[in-house]
Design a protein around this motif. Structure first.
Motif, PDB file in Angstrom:
ATOM      1  N   LEU A 239     -29.330 -94.223   8.341  1.00 59.63           N
ATOM      2  CA  LEU A 239     -28.590 -93.766   7.161  1.00 59.63           C
ATOM      3  C   LEU A 239     -27.330 -92.992   7.538  1.00 59.63           C
ATOM      4  O   LEU A 239     -26.350 -92.995   6.787  1.00 59.63           O
ATOM      5  N   THR A 242     -24.274 -95.167   7.732  1.00 55.94           N
ATOM      6  CA  THR A 242     -23.993 -95.674   6.386  1.00 55.94           C
ATOM      7  C   THR A 242     -23.275 -94.623   5.549  1.00 55.94           C
ATOM      8  O   THR A 242     -22.273 -94.903   4.877  1.00 55.94           O
ATOM      9  N   VAL A 243     -23.783 -93.380   5.583  1.00 54.77           N
ATOM     10  CA  VAL A 243     -23.133 -92.287   4.853  1.00 54.77           C
ATOM     11  C   VAL A 243     -21.750 -92.020   5.426  1.00 54.77           C
ATOM     12  O   VAL A 243     -20.781 -91.814   4.681  1.00 54.77           O
ATOM     13  N   ALA A 363     -34.364 -96.202   0.799  1.00 57.93           N
ATOM     14  CA  ALA A 363     -33.098 -95.731   0.237  1.00 57.93           C
ATOM     15  C   ALA A 363     -32.645 -96.611  -0.918  1.00 57.93           C
ATOM     16  O   ALA A 363     -32.031 -96.128  -1.879  1.00 57.93           O
ATOM     17  N   THR A 368     -30.045 -92.939  -1.301  1.00 54.02           N
ATOM     18  CA  THR A 368     -29.827 -92.393   0.039  1.00 54.02           C
ATOM     19  C   THR A 368     -30.017 -90.884   0.073  1.00 54.02           C
ATOM     20  O   THR A 368     -30.644 -90.334   0.994  1.00 54.02           O
ATOM     21  N   THR A 371     -33.688 -89.913  -0.126  1.00 55.77           N
ATOM     22  CA  THR A 371     -34.372 -90.330   1.096  1.00 55.77           C
ATOM     23  C   THR A 371     -34.105 -89.335   2.223  1.00 55.77           C
ATOM     24  O   THR A 371     -35.016 -88.940   2.954  1.00 55.77           O
TER      25      THR A 371
END
Length: 431
Positions: A239, A242-243, A363, A368, A371
């Protein structure tokens, strides 16, 4: 503090491990963005990184047996040559635009097997390169070199991905494997002399399991890290990129990871000098900081917050890691050390593939942000669970001057409750 550097074998080992970590700092960033560029799917990213972790978990016990049976130099050189070949193949696929998820899964699994062979050997080699009274300093210096390599690797990885693409980052990782193999040729240590006649692989694993389970402080902390590492692997490795892609950017994410390693360097300098009687208690309590980066990604994904969180995490992790490597070297017989490390690694890593694979679908269902907060809560609960153990809270460090005698005198079935003055310490964060 620099006394271990007088030993040439130690210098080669430290150099090889530092170069390994330089590549390991580049690889996660390059691979993450290679997969995201290929499919844009968090699920695919979780599968690719999970395949490597799963292969490592499946073969790490075999790696421990191998490292206790044959010269560790041979294991280190051979595994790094294989690592160079597998990562070069991944880099070639990405650079030529022929990469597919099945191919990346296959090569990732192959690289995971290589890691399973090398990790117990490299972890257990340090006590054979310096006298017993220098083990703590040696471990701290190895960790400083490792973290310096990670700093450079993470920063370089972010720059390479942003400037020329992830394929070149993977190529650099392959090159570091080759350079590390050259360094490890100088680690001329032999397989430790076993206390009994050679047995089969199953019998060797049984002996390692007996050593591992006889010490409550070992399995209690490893159980906690089973949960903690799964949460961190899913939150930070899957994650996190991705963030970052949606907020601070790819190169800035490399800076965040480099900041964590910078914190580990600072933590290593602290650990080099720190002297506390209940080292395990300090190390485990520091692991509360592991939740900081997850909370930052969830609530305030800005460069300032994430860099500060990563620095704190790095300092905390290093207090734990140096204490573990020193203590396990002092209290586990040399001819069984790699096998105990392999059970530690298996327990600490076994849930990582689940965390990496499951975090994407989770997520997608709850979001997200939620999570990441859930994963942070799991980290806190895991640390509380470790601290609930009386043996973890009361374990005492062994004075350096007595370390060599303690390692030889402690019985194979000895645990924290056997003696007030000969109790071992703890396993490291495998994040």
């Amino acid at each position: 503090m620099l006394a271990p550097l007088r030993y040439g074998v130690f210098r080669y080992l430290a150099a090889g491990r530092m170069v390994n970590m330089l590549g390991n700092g580049v690889a996660p960033i390059a691979l993450a963005f290679a997969v995201l560029d290929l499919t844009g799917s968090v699920r695919d990213l979780g599968l690719v990184v999970g395949a490597r972790s799963l292969a490592t978990v499946l073969f790490v016990l075999f790696g421990g047996v191998v490292a206790d049976r044959i010269p560790r130099r041979l294991v280190l050189v051979g595994s790094n040559v294989l690592g160079a070949l597998t990562q070069a193949a991944v880099a070639a696929l990405v650079l030529t635009g022929t990469a597919t998820i099945p191919l990346l899964l296959t090569l990732g699994a192959a690289n995971g097997i290589v890691s399973a062979l090398s990790q117990p050997a490299s972890a257990s080699a340090t006590p054979q390169t310096v006298p017993p009274e220098l083990i703590q300093q040696a471990n701290a210096l190895i960790r400083l070199g490792i973290n310096a390599g990670m700093i450079g690797g993470a920063a370089l990885g972010g720059l390479l991905v942003a400037a020329v693409g992830p394929g070149w980052g993977l190529a650099v990782d392959a090159l570091t494997f080759a350079v590390a193999a050259l360094a490890f040729t100088g680690v001329r240590i032999t397989a430790p002399q076993a206390k009994s006649a050679r047995t089969g692989i199953i019998a060797d694993l049984q002996v390692g399991w007996t050593e591992f389970t006889a010490r409550t402080w070992v399995w209690a902390v490893v159980l906690g890290f089973m949960i903690l590492n799964a949460a961190l692997a899913g939150g930070v490795n899957v994650l996190g990129p991705t963030v970052a892609d949606e907020t601070i950017g790819r190169s800035a994410w490399g800076v965040v990871l480099a900041a964590q390693t910078a914190g580990m360097v600072a933590g290593g300098l602290i650990a080099l000098r720190i002297r506390v009687r209940r080292l395990l208690l300090l190390g485990v309590a520091c692991m509360f900081a592991e939740s900081f980066l997850l909370v930052g990604l969830a609530l305030a994904p800005t460069i300032v917050v994430l860099v500060a969180s990563a620095l704190a995490v790095g300092v905390a992790v290093e207090q734990f890691a140096v204490a573990w490597d020193t203590s396990i070297a002092q209290h586990i017989p040399a001819d069984r050390l790699a096998r105990v490390y392999s059970y530690d690694m298996l327990g600490s890593w076994v849930a990582i593939p689940l965390g990496q694979v499951a975090v994407g679908p989770l997520a997608a269902v709850i979001g997200t942000r939620d999570t990441l907060l859930l994963l942070a809560a799991l980290v806190v609960l895991a640390v509380l669970g470790m601290l609930a153990s009386r043996d973890v809270r009361r374990l005492r460090a062994v004075a350096p001057a007595r370390a060599g005698d303690e390692a030889q005198a402690e019985p194979a079935n000895g645990g924290p409750g056997d003696s007030a003055t000969t109790t071992p310490t703890e396993p490291a964060a495998r994040a």
